[in-house]
Scaffold this motif. Structure first.
Motif, mmCIF file in Angstrom:
data_model
loop_
_atom_site.group_PDB
_atom_site.id
_atom_site.type_symbol
_atom_site.label_atom_id
_atom_site.label_comp_id
_atom_site.label_asym_id
_atom_site.label_seq_id
_atom_site.Cartn_x
_atom_site.Cartn_y
_atom_site.Cartn_z
ATOM 1 N N HIS A 21 53.209 38.663 53.945
ATOM 2 C CA HIS A 21 52.496 39.908 54.233
ATOM 3 C C HIS A 21 51.815 40.465 52.982
ATOM 4 O O HIS A 21 50.703 40.985 53.044
ATOM 5 C CB HIS A 21 53.441 40.950 54.843
ATOM 6 N N PHE A 22 52.492 40.355 51.822
ATOM 7 C CA PHE A 22 51.863 40.788 50.566
ATOM 8 C C PHE A 22 50.627 39.949 50.261
ATOM 9 O O PHE A 22 49.597 40.466 49.853
ATOM 10 C CB PHE A 22 52.839 40.697 49.397
ATOM 11 N N ALA A 23 50.738 38.654 50.482
ATOM 12 C CA ALA A 23 49.607 37.766 50.195
ATOM 13 C C ALA A 23 48.456 38.016 51.154
ATOM 14 O O ALA A 23 47.288 38.008 50.750
ATOM 15 C CB ALA A 23 50.064 36.314 50.270
ATOM 16 N N SER A 24 48.763 38.235 52.407
ATOM 17 C CA SER A 24 47.689 38.459 53.375
ATOM 18 C C SER A 24 47.045 39.831 53.180
ATOM 19 O O SER A 24 45.873 40.017 53.503
ATOM 20 C CB SER A 24 48.218 38.320 54.804
ATOM 21 N N ALA A 25 47.781 40.786 52.645
ATOM 22 C CA ALA A 25 47.211 42.114 52.401
ATOM 23 C C ALA A 25 46.421 42.153 51.099
ATOM 24 O O ALA A 25 45.699 43.110 50.841
ATOM 25 C CB ALA A 25 48.319 43.159 52.367
ATOM 26 N N GLY A 26 46.544 41.144 50.258
ATOM 27 C CA GLY A 26 45.806 41.102 49.002
ATOM 28 C C GLY A 26 46.533 41.753 47.847
ATOM 29 O O GLY A 26 45.976 41.896 46.766
ATOM 30 N N ALA A 27 47.789 42.148 48.059
ATOM 31 C CA ALA A 27 48.537 42.812 46.989
ATOM 32 C C ALA A 27 48.832 41.850 45.843
ATOM 33 O O ALA A 27 48.745 42.212 44.672
ATOM 34 C CB ALA A 27 49.838 43.395 47.532
ATOM 35 N N LEU A 28 49.164 40.607 46.168
ATOM 36 C CA LEU A 28 49.456 39.639 45.109
ATOM 37 C C LEU A 28 48.199 39.267 44.334
ATOM 38 O O LEU A 28 48.247 39.039 43.121
ATOM 39 C CB LEU A 28 50.112 38.389 45.697
ATOM 40 N N THR A 29 47.074 39.226 45.025
ATOM 41 C CA THR A 29 45.819 38.922 44.341
ATOM 42 C C THR A 29 45.461 40.035 43.368
ATOM 43 O O THR A 29 45.062 39.778 42.225
ATOM 44 C CB THR A 29 44.685 38.736 45.367
ATOM 45 N N SER A 30 45.635 41.267 43.804
ATOM 46 C CA SER A 30 45.365 42.400 42.926
ATOM 47 C C SER A 30 46.310 42.406 41.740
ATOM 48 O O SER A 30 45.907 42.654 40.603
ATOM 49 C CB SER A 30 45.508 43.705 43.707
ATOM 50 N N LEU A 31 47.575 42.128 42.009
ATOM 51 C CA LEU A 31 48.558 42.060 40.919
ATOM 52 C C LEU A 31 48.209 40.929 39.952
ATOM 53 O O LEU A 31 48.304 41.090 38.744
ATOM 54 C CB LEU A 31 49.964 41.860 41.495
ATOM 55 N N GLY A 32 47.766 39.790 40.499
ATOM 56 C CA GLY A 32 47.380 38.663 39.652
ATOM 57 C C GLY A 32 46.200 39.002 38.768
ATOM 58 O O GLY A 32 46.169 38.635 37.593
ATOM 59 N N HIS A 33 45.227 39.724 39.305
ATOM 60 C CA HIS A 33 44.067 40.116 38.495
ATOM 61 C C HIS A 33 44.471 41.080 37.383
ATOM 62 O O HIS A 33 43.989 40.978 36.253
ATOM 63 C CB HIS A 33 42.991 40.757 39.372
ATOM 64 N N SER A 34 45.348 42.021 37.690
ATOM 65 C CA SER A 34 45.735 42.984 36.657
ATOM 66 C C SER A 34 46.580 42.326 35.574
ATOM 67 O O SER A 34 46.440 42.632 34.393
ATOM 68 C CB SER A 34 46.482 44.167 37.277
ATOM 69 N N VAL A 35 47.454 41.381 35.973
ATOM 70 C CA VAL A 35 48.289 40.700 34.980
ATOM 71 C C VAL A 35 47.441 39.788 34.109
ATOM 72 O O VAL A 35 47.600 39.756 32.886
ATOM 73 C CB VAL A 35 49.429 39.927 35.680
ATOM 74 N N THR A 36 46.517 39.042 34.714
ATOM 75 C CA THR A 36 45.682 38.155 33.902
ATOM 76 C C THR A 36 44.730 38.958 33.023
ATOM 77 O O THR A 36 44.407 38.538 31.918
ATOM 78 C CB THR A 36 44.889 37.177 34.782
ATOM 79 N N GLY A 37 44.279 40.121 33.495
ATOM 80 C CA GLY A 37 43.442 40.977 32.655
ATOM 81 C C GLY A 37 44.206 41.509 31.457
ATOM 82 O O GLY A 37 43.698 41.535 30.339
ATOM 83 N N TRP A 38 45.466 41.897 31.683
ATOM 84 C CA TRP A 38 46.305 42.378 30.581
ATOM 85 C C TRP A 38 46.550 41.260 29.585
ATOM 86 O O TRP A 38 46.462 41.445 28.381
ATOM 87 C CB TRP A 38 47.645 42.889 31.127
ATOM 88 N N TYR A 39 46.854 40.055 30.093
ATOM 89 C CA TYR A 39 47.142 38.929 29.216
ATOM 90 C C TYR A 39 45.912 38.542 28.403
ATOM 91 O O TYR A 39 46.015 38.285 27.205
ATOM 92 C CB TYR A 39 47.622 37.731 30.040
ATOM 93 N N SER A 40 44.762 38.509 29.033
ATOM 94 C CA SER A 40 43.553 38.141 28.301
ATOM 95 C C SER A 40 43.207 39.206 27.262
ATOM 96 O O SER A 40 42.662 38.891 26.202
ATOM 97 C CB SER A 40 42.383 37.914 29.253
ATOM 98 N N HIS A 41 43.533 40.459 27.536
ATOM 99 C CA HIS A 41 43.310 41.513 26.534
ATOM 100 C C HIS A 41 44.269 41.340 25.356
ATOM 101 O O HIS A 41 43.896 41.585 24.206
ATOM 102 C CB HIS A 41 43.507 42.888 27.170
ATOM 103 N N GLN A 42 45.496 40.902 25.623
ATOM 104 C CA GLN A 42 46.476 40.731 24.556
ATOM 105 C C GLN A 42 46.123 39.566 23.636
ATOM 106 O O GLN A 42 46.376 39.619 22.432
ATOM 107 C CB GLN A 42 47.882 40.503 25.144
ATOM 108 N N VAL A 43 45.572 38.500 24.175
ATOM 109 C CA VAL A 43 45.274 37.319 23.366
ATOM 110 C C VAL A 43 43.799 37.229 23.014
ATOM 111 O O VAL A 43 43.329 36.177 22.598
ATOM 112 C CB VAL A 43 45.724 36.024 24.075
ATOM 113 N N ASP A 44 43.065 38.325 23.151
ATOM 114 C CA ASP A 44 41.643 38.326 22.850
ATOM 115 C C ASP A 44 41.432 38.008 21.373
ATOM 116 O O ASP A 44 41.981 38.678 20.507
ATOM 117 C CB ASP A 44 41.029 39.674 23.199
ATOM 118 N N GLY A 45 40.657 37.000 21.090
ATOM 119 C CA GLY A 45 40.386 36.599 19.715
ATOM 120 C C GLY A 45 41.394 35.631 19.142
ATOM 121 O O GLY A 45 41.214 35.140 18.036
ATOM 122 N N LEU A 46 42.468 35.341 19.866
ATOM 123 C CA LEU A 46 43.494 34.436 19.350
ATOM 124 C C LEU A 46 42.985 33.009 19.278
ATOM 125 O O LEU A 46 43.307 32.279 18.352
ATOM 126 C CB LEU A 46 44.744 34.512 20.240
#
Length: 84
Positions: A21-46
């Motif tokens: 139900h989380f996957a079909s509602a798009g909650a996991l996709t949204s969570l995945g985008h926010s986590v990958t955005g945070w991670y890419s911000h943390q390793v920016d320039g590495l």
């Protein structure tokens, strides 16, 4: 023992339905985008690759700044205390 296995099967089934139900509602996709955005911000320039010029160039020396004294070409002779 069979009761414990049955409870485990029900918990696994409930967990699977909730994740579906989380996957079909798009909650996991949204969570995945926010986590990958945070991670890419943390390793920016590495992993930035910079290109350095490795070409060999001869040094451009100024004769006035050399640490070795130049031989006097047209001097009037050695400066000694007796000749002054």
């Amino acid at each position: 023992m069979a009761v414990i296995r049955a409870v485990e099967a029900v918990i696994a089934l409930v967990l699977t339905v909730v994740l579906y139900h989380f996957a079909s509602a798009g909650a996991l996709t949204s969570l995945g985008h926010s986590v990958t955005g945070w991670y890419s911000h943390q390793v920016d320039g590495l992993f930035t690759i910079s290109v350095i010029d490795k070409s060999v160039k001869p040094p451009q020396l100024d004769k006035a700044n050399l640490p070795i004294a130049l031989a006097p070409e047209a001097s009037s002779g050695p400066n000694t205390p007796a000749s002054t």
